[in-house]
Design an enzyme around this catalytic site. Structure first.
Site, PDB file in Angstrom:
ATOM      1  N   SER A   1      -3.103  -8.713 -10.425  1.00 37.28           N
ATOM      2  CA  SER A   1      -2.226  -7.948 -11.213  1.00 37.28           C
ATOM      3  C   SER A   1      -2.801  -7.386 -12.813  1.00 37.28           C
ATOM      4  O   SER A   1      -3.432  -6.262 -12.227  1.00 37.28           O
ATOM      5  CB  SER A   1      -1.269  -9.073 -11.399  1.00 37.28           C
ATOM      6  OG  SER A   1       0.041  -8.767 -12.235  1.00 37.28           O
TER       7      SER A   1
ATOM      8  N   ASP B   1       6.015  -7.628  -2.574  1.00 31.96           N
ATOM      9  CA  ASP B   1       5.923  -7.805  -3.896  1.00 31.96           C
ATOM     10  C   ASP B   1       6.984  -7.549  -4.611  1.00 31.96           C
ATOM     11  O   ASP B   1       7.545  -6.347  -4.676  1.00 31.96           O
ATOM     12  CB  ASP B   1       4.566  -7.096  -4.099  1.00 31.96           C
ATOM     13  CG  ASP B   1       4.306  -7.450  -5.739  1.00 31.96           C
ATOM     14  OD1 ASP B   1       4.767  -8.090  -6.506  1.00 31.96           O
ATOM     15  OD2 ASP B   1       2.904  -7.284  -5.930  1.00 31.96           O
TER      16      ASP B   1
ATOM     17  N   HIS C   1       3.735 -11.238  -4.308  1.00 34.95           N
ATOM     18  CA  HIS C   1       2.699 -11.036  -5.392  1.00 34.95           C
ATOM     19  C   HIS C   1       1.495 -12.025  -5.409  1.00 34.95           C
ATOM     20  O   HIS C   1       0.559 -11.532  -5.846  1.00 34.95           O
ATOM     21  CB  HIS C   1       3.376 -10.894  -6.784  1.00 34.95           C
ATOM     22  CG  HIS C   1       2.536 -10.417  -7.827  1.00 34.95           C
ATOM     23  ND1 HIS C   1       2.162  -9.173  -7.840  1.00 34.95           N
ATOM     24  CD2 HIS C   1       1.922 -11.062  -9.084  1.00 34.95           C
ATOM     25  CE1 HIS C   1       1.344  -8.690  -8.996  1.00 34.95           C
ATOM     26  NE2 HIS C   1       1.420  -9.855  -9.710  1.00 34.95           N
TER      27      HIS C   1
END
Length: 299
Positions: A127, A249, A277
Site C-alpha cells: 500500500s 481489494d 488488500h
C-alpha cells in the site's frame, strides 16, 4: 519540531519471547529519532526490507510477522515501524500533509539502512509502503536489487475507494468496533477471517488509541498535495519489479497496479483471486511462494 518518541535511544537487540524468530531493536536515525526495527534470519543472507502501509494502529510487526517467520531460514528480513507509526518516534508537532511526512520518513528509512550497514535490498512494499519503495528506487537505485509492490498507491488521478476514505477518517469516530469494521474491508473472505480480524482489531485499537499515533495519522492526512508517480517518472525506474494486487481489494483499486505494471519498464503484474488488500495475510502461502520464486529468479 521536537522528536518525542515512544522508544528510548538504544541499539540493543532483544529476541522476542513471543516469537523467537523475531529480533527487536531501536535504531537511531538522527534528529533524536529512533526506528523500531523487527528482524528475522541472519545477516549475510539476501535482505528483504518490508515496508508497511498506512492506517490507524499499523506497525511493521503487525503487517509482516508471519511472512518474516516463514522466510527466516532463507533471507534476512527487516520490517521497521516507519517514523510516525507503532513504536518508532512520533514527531511533535507532526509534519502536516502527505508529502512532508513522506519526505521525512524516506530520509529516516535510508538512515536506518545506513545504521544497519545494509548496502543491497529487495523492497516489499504494501500500500503506502509501495509508494515508499518507488521513491527509494529513485533516490538510492544502486542499493536496490528488485521490488515487490503490493496494492500500492501512486497512480495520478486515482479516485479513493470508500474503504480508503474510512481508513483516512478513522479518528472521526474511533472505537474498537470501527477498527473491526475497517479491517473487515481488508479481506475478501470475511467469513473465514472474521474471528482473526476481531483479535487483530483489539490489538490495533490499543495502539491507535495512543495520542502520539493519532497525532501522526492526522498529520499524514492533513490537507495538502498527495504524492504520485507520473508515467515519465516510472519510465526511469528500471528495477525488476513484481506488482501484486488482490482482485477484490476494497482499499486501493487494482487499476492502480495495472497502471504501475504498464509504466515500469521491467514490471510484471500478478492479480490474486479471492483476495483483498491484505495479500500477505489472506493469501499468505501463495504470496510467500510468489515472493520466493521472484527472489530466486523463477518468475
Amino acid at each position: 519540531m521536537t522528536a518525542t518518541g515512544t522508544a528510548p535511544l538504544a541499539t540493543a537487540v532483544n529476541v522476542d519471547s513471543a516469537n523467537p524468530a523475531i529480533r527487536v531493536s531501536d535504531v537511531p536515525v538522527g534528529d533524536d529519532m529512533v526506528m523500531r526495527v523487527n528482524q528475522s534470519g541472519q545477516p549475510g543472507r539476501p535482505v528483504i526490507l518490508m515496508l508497511h502501509g498506512s492506517g490507524p494502529g499499523v506497525s511493521g510487526r503487525s503487517n509482516w510477522e508471519a511472512l518474516m517467520t516463514g522466510l527466516a531460514e532463507e533471507y534476512h528480513c527487516i520490517a521497521p515501524d516507519i517514523i510516525g507509526f507503532g513504536d518508532s518516534t512520533h514527531p511533535d508537532p507532526s509534519p502536516q500533509g502527505f508529502v512532508p511526512n513522506m519526505t521525512l520518513r524516506i530520509d529516516k528509512l535510508i538512515r536506518m539502512l545506513d545504521e544497519l550497514g545494509v548496502d543491497s535490498v529487495t523492497l516489499v512494499g504494501n500500500s503506502m509502503g509501495g509508494m515508499f519503495s518507488l521513491r527509494l528506487a529513485q533516490l538510492i537505485p544502486d542499493r536496490l536489487e528488485r521490488m515487490v509492490l503490493m496494492g500500492s498507491g501512486g497512480m495520478p488521478g486515482l479516485v479513493p475507494l470508500p474503504g480508503l476514505v474510512k481508513l483516512v477518517t478513522f479518528y472521526d469516530d474511533p472505537s474498537e468496533q470501527s477498527m473491526e469494521d475497517l479491517l473487515m474491508l481488508f479481506v475478501s473472505d470475511k467469513e473465514a477471517f472474521g474471528p482473526s480480524i476481531r483479535d487483530i482489531a483489539g490489538e490495533r485499537y490499543a495502539v491507535a488509541a495512543r495520542e502520539d499515533v493519532r497525532r501522526s495519522h492526522l498529520g499524514t492526512f492533513a490537507p495538502g498535495e498527495f504524492w504520485t508517480f507520473p508515467e515519465e517518472v516510472l519510465a526511469e525506474i528500471s528495477h525488476r519489479t513484481l506488482v501484486v494486487h488482490g482482485r477484490d481489494d476494497a482499499i486501493v483499486s487494482p487499476e492502480g497496479s495495472y497502471y504501475l505494471a504498464a509504466n515500469l519498464p521491467n514490471a510484471d503484474l500478478y492479480v490474486l483471486s479471492n483476495c483483498g488488500h491484505w495479500t500477505q495475510v489472506e493469501q499468505a502461502e501463495r504470496f510467500r511462494t510468489i515472493l520466493s520464486d521472484f527472489m530466486e529468479g523463477r518468475i
